[in-house]
Scaffold this motif. Structure first.
Motif, short mmCIF file in Angstrom:
data_model
loop_
_atom_site.label_atom_id
_atom_site.label_comp_id
_atom_site.label_asym_id
_atom_site.label_seq_id
_atom_site.Cartn_x
_atom_site.Cartn_y
_atom_site.Cartn_z
N CYS A 28 38.57 2.02 -18.78
CA CYS A 28 37.35 2.53 -19.41
C CYS A 28 37.62 3.34 -20.66
CB CYS A 28 36.57 3.38 -18.39
SG CYS A 28 35.01 4.02 -19.04
N GLY A 29 36.85 3.07 -21.71
CA GLY A 29 37.00 3.82 -22.95
C GLY A 29 36.60 5.27 -22.84
N ALA B 273 41.87 9.30 -22.35
CA ALA B 273 41.68 8.72 -23.68
C ALA B 273 40.84 9.62 -24.58
CB ALA B 273 41.02 7.35 -23.56
N THR C 163 42.76 3.09 -23.73
CA THR C 163 42.59 3.28 -22.29
C THR C 163 43.94 3.29 -21.59
OG1 THR C 163 42.37 0.89 -21.94
CG2 THR C 163 40.35 2.12 -22.35
N ALA D 297 37.51 7.12 -20.33
CA ALA D 297 38.50 7.78 -19.46
C ALA D 297 38.93 9.12 -20.06
CB ALA D 297 39.71 6.87 -19.27
#
Length: 513
Positions: A251-252, A257, A435, A254
């Motif tokens: 997931c972007g 990240a 990610t 996250a």
């Protein structure tokens, strides 16, 4: 002054300070879109709204919503002749964005942001198609974009703003004042203006009535008149928070990240005020909370529902929201009843897989048994479930895939015995830069070029028939087999499950008619 066809929110009588451009998922000049609705670009609309409040004349061109091709998008932008063009860069649409940027009039300054900008800034700055990129804005952009519109030279004092030094050929960055950096990078979300829906071509929108709508009407739900149940609601999307504390590896959003993103939740009063404003101005009676935390943290749920009860929200509106399975698992039956009485209609859950091994690799903090338990409790209270699933995750075996297929069908069977429905939305895995799983794949020997080679996959044929058409735009892939299962088998499974869900939707509608 030029006419501004398909541009939302701009004043055609004034010079356009900025045109925000949402690139299409694919070039629709080559293959027309089949879906008639796409989720609104709320993040971009927030920035446009803030800029408008600051006195600038801005517009939004949603090329995805309008089904535009690359050349037509650039032509509209050039004809509008804004001082700035602004793009949100996402990995699946980056190629479209870059091709549009390359066609823009060189007199139009370009700024860009979005997840892809944050994950791969140097790659973007080095892209020759982005030669006129004057500001790469990393992170939340409301305050910094308005500052750039006021004076481009202010980029030198704005944190998280990058550009290419044309003389030295190196990256340049704003040098921020520590006293103001935090506020610029993470604005107070309760102080931001509500999204001006004039910027969004498809939000609010009128929806068709759902089975959940009819159940609420049958119960005599105070917020539902017979006409609303028959004709559907005017609906709007809304954000209740920013940031996510979880670290799902694909997931972007996250947390690993986005270490610089502070998690912030809007106050209940701020949210309720926007609900009431949307109702007063647009007749909206149904809402979709699209952020990760609205039903993703016990404290937030308790605080929001206490306020919803005080304001009798369930007597006026219905709403859907994203949720976390592990959080919902800890709610009591009384908590679920309170959600229903406050208007909850459906929860979107990132179920992702029926294989506990894959769920552990994804760092989901759930297992298949927990998902089935939560789904059973939700649908028994009349709350619908929309489950998202990923096929072809790195390391997935045929046994893992079989477990997911079995899991989806178990969830369907559970809903068949209760008033709430379970809908499954299935996707092929694709990696996003920044990610956790992206870094794992790079370490395993994959190259960024290969992982970024997104292409659309036409699944509207090959026996998938009409069941695929309403989600055709979201079928894209980098064309790499990441697990043990060939891509064709993954896609055939995706089409089969989507076809079965489509049939279930039809059966539900006929039964409720």
């Amino acid at each position: 002054m030029p006419r501004l066809p398909l541009i939302n929110g701009a004043d055609a009588r004034r010079t356009l300070d900025a045109l925000f451009v949402n690139a299409p998922l694919r070039d629709y000049a080559l293959r027309p879109r089949t879906n008639d609705y796409t989720l609104p670009v709320l993040g971009m609309a927030y920035i446009a709204t803030y800029a408008k409040q600051a006195g600038f004349n801005v517009g939004l061109l949603d090329a995805e919503a309008h089904g535009l091709g690359v050349a037509e998008t650039a032509q509209i932008c050039n004809a509008a002749a804004p001082r700035w063009a602004a793009m949100n860069l996402l990995a699946p649409t980056y190629e479209m964005s870059a091709r549009i940027a390359a066609k823009l009039d060189p007199h139009i300054a370009l700024m860009a942001g979005g997840h892809h900008a944050k994950a791969m800034p140097d790659r973007i700055l080095a892209d020759p198609r982005m030669a006129n990129l004057q500001a790469l804005v990393l992170g939340e952009g409301e305050l910094r974009v308005a500052a750039l519109l006021k004076d481009q030279q202010r980029r030198r004092e704005l944190p998280g703003v990058l550009w290419r030094d044309r003389l030295l050929g190196t990256r340049a960055a704003g040098v921020a004042d520590p006293k103001t950096s935090a506020a610029l990078l993470g604005p107070d979300i309760n102080a931001l203006p509500y999204v001006d829906r004039a910027f969004l071509p498809q939000d609010p929108y009128r929806s068709a009535p759902t089975a959940a709508d009819r159940r609420l009407a049958d119960r005599g739900h105070a917020g539902w008149r017979a006409t609303a149940a028959r004709d559907g609601h005017i609906e709007a999307n809304i954000v209740g928070s920013r940031g996510c504390p979880y670290n799902c590896t694909f997931c972007g959003a996250a947390v690993s990240a986005n270490p610089d993103t502070a998690i912030r939740v809007r106050t209940p009063e701020n949210i309720i005020s926007e609900l009431n404003q949307l109702h007063a101005e647009h007749g909206v009676t149904a809402f979709r909370f699209v952020d990760d935390l609205f039903l993703g943290a016990g404290r937030v749920i308790d605080e929001q529902m206490a306020a919803f009860t005080r304001h009798r929200i369930g007597e006026k509106y219905v709403w859907d929201a994203t949720g976390r399975i592990n959080v919902l698992d800890r709610l009591s039956d009384r908590d679920l009843e309170r959600l229903v009485s406050n208007g909850l209609r459906e929860v979107a859950l990132g179920i992702e897989s029926g294989s506990d091994r894959i769920l552990q690799a994804m760092d989901k903090r759930i297992n298949a048994e927990m998902t089935e338990r939560v789904a059973r409790r939700l649908v028994s209270h009349g709350i619908g479930v929309k489950g998202y699933f990923i096929l072809g995750f790195p390391g997935e075996t045929q046994d893992d895939l079989n477990a997911t297929i079995c899991h989806i069908r178990n969830l369907w069977a559970i809903s068949d015995h209760h008033s709430g429905d379970v809908r499954a939305s299935v996707f092929e895995f694709r990696p996003y830069p920044g990610t956790p799983v992206w870094h794992t794949l790079i370490e395993a020997g994959h190259t960024p070029d290969a992982l970024l080679a997104y292409g659309d996959v036409d699944l509207t044929g090959d026996g998938a028939h009409e069941s695929m058409r309403q989600r055709d735009e979201f079928n894209f892939s980098v064309g790499i087999q990441f697990g043990d299962i060939p891509l064709q088998r993954i896609r055939a499974t995706l089409a089969t499950l989507t076809r079965e869900q489509h049939q279930r939707n039809q059966d539900r509608r006929e039964a409720a008619a």
